[in-house]
Design an enzyme around this catalytic site. Sequence first.
Site, PDB file in Angstrom:
ATOM      1  CB  SER A  11      22.679 -17.623  16.000  1.00  0.00           C
ATOM      2  OG  SER A  11      23.611 -17.341  17.021  1.00  0.00           O
ATOM      3  CB  THR A  12      21.912 -12.852  16.641  1.00  0.00           C
ATOM      4  OG1 THR A  12      23.078 -13.060  17.431  1.00  0.00           O
ATOM      5  CG2 THR A  12      21.373 -11.458  16.915  1.00  0.00           C
ATOM      6  CG  HIS A  59      25.962 -21.834  16.794  1.00  0.00           C
ATOM      7  ND1 HIS A  59      24.855 -21.686  17.601  1.00  0.00           N
ATOM      8  CD2 HIS A  59      26.147 -20.622  16.197  1.00  0.00           C
ATOM      9  CE1 HIS A  59      24.386 -20.452  17.506  1.00  0.00           C
ATOM     10  NE2 HIS A  59      25.149 -19.791  16.662  1.00  0.00           N
ATOM     11  CD1 TRP A  80      26.986  -9.924  16.175  1.00  0.00           C
ATOM     12  CD2 TRP A  80      28.422 -11.611  16.303  1.00  0.00           C
ATOM     13  NE1 TRP A  80      28.212  -9.405  16.548  1.00  0.00           N
ATOM     14  CE2 TRP A  80      29.118 -10.432  16.631  1.00  0.00           C
ATOM     15  CE3 TRP A  80      29.151 -12.802  16.311  1.00  0.00           C
ATOM     16  CZ2 TRP A  80      30.460 -10.397  16.974  1.00  0.00           C
ATOM     17  CZ3 TRP A  80      30.495 -12.785  16.634  1.00  0.00           C
ATOM     18  CH2 TRP A  80      31.145 -11.590  16.962  1.00  0.00           C
ATOM     19  CG  ASP A  84      25.045 -24.358  19.599  1.00  0.00           C
ATOM     20  OD1 ASP A  84      26.041 -23.640  19.816  1.00  0.00           O
ATOM     21  OD2 ASP A  84      24.060 -23.982  18.956  1.00  0.00           O
ATOM     22  CB  ALA A 134      21.600 -22.917  16.719  1.00  0.00           C
TER      23      ALA A 134
END
Length: 326
Positions: free
Chosen positions: A145-146, A306, A79, A277, A172
């Site tokens: 991430s997302t 991150h 994201w 992160d 991450a």
Amino acid sequence: MIDTPTELAVSRRHVLLGSAVLSTAMAMPSLALSKTASPSKEGMPPMTELFVKTKDNVQIYVKDWGPKNAQPIVFHHGWPLSSDDWDAQMLFFVQHGYRVVAHDRRGHGRSEQVSEGHDMDHYAADAFAVVEHLDLKNAVHIGHSTGGGEVARYVAKFGQPHGRVAKAVLVAAVPPLMLKTPSNPGGLPMEVFDGFRKGVADNRAQFFLDVPTGPFYGFNRPGAAVYPGVIQNWWRQGMMGSAKAHYDGVKAFSETDQTEDLKTITVPTLVLHGDDDQVVPIADSAELSVKLLKNGTLKVYKGYPHGMLTTHADVINPDLLAFVKG
């Protein structure tokens, strides 16, 4: 040093002009629904881009590079970015002979800016639509991430039957759950995510400069090497997408409990995370995820942020290759 406000303003005008040209081109049916392949240069396989229609009729933008008979590596972005965030990994793997595939999540990048469906179930179903359209099998799915949450939901719900998934990588990544709850006391309070929503709603353009300038890449750390082009590229990708998708997506990445997804995954899964992160703290994500996975391995990078896939691609890419080949 970061560019001056005047220099950044000029850069933003150039980005917006390019985005306007791109948006105009995509609005033309003859281009938006076509499949194009660029000619091979210097021995590189042809690069194809296309749009795949999901079951609820959303057009998803897809890149498909490399030999069609090679093992596929499928990338899932974070994201509020796009498949462009995987440039360093896609070029690396295609040069090693793999087929590399990445899509822009609905409402992000060049995919259709629909109003609804900005949740982890739709994200996973859209990924499955891409995989099914291209008939990808024995693929390695890598999510950041997302996108890591998307990978976990996709593999658990769609990917393991019929030999479609060989391995998975969570980089991450947000699972199992980012939000602080009675059962997840180490999570982040709702106020953090309300701040994300406020940033998107009040002044998305400025917020999308503040995030990469600060915590995303660790550029706010003393002595950090700051790359203005990386910041501007993050901004460019974010501003290509839909504010509605980005606003709704905060709930998707922060409130989706993926404990059962992780427990369901049986394929070998590599969990990569930096211990600095600032966006997805390692203690409430990777360190918990690896305990839930049946066949998981955790690798921690000391001091990495991150966005380490960009800032430390020279280290991360060989580690990804070793896992894919191993």
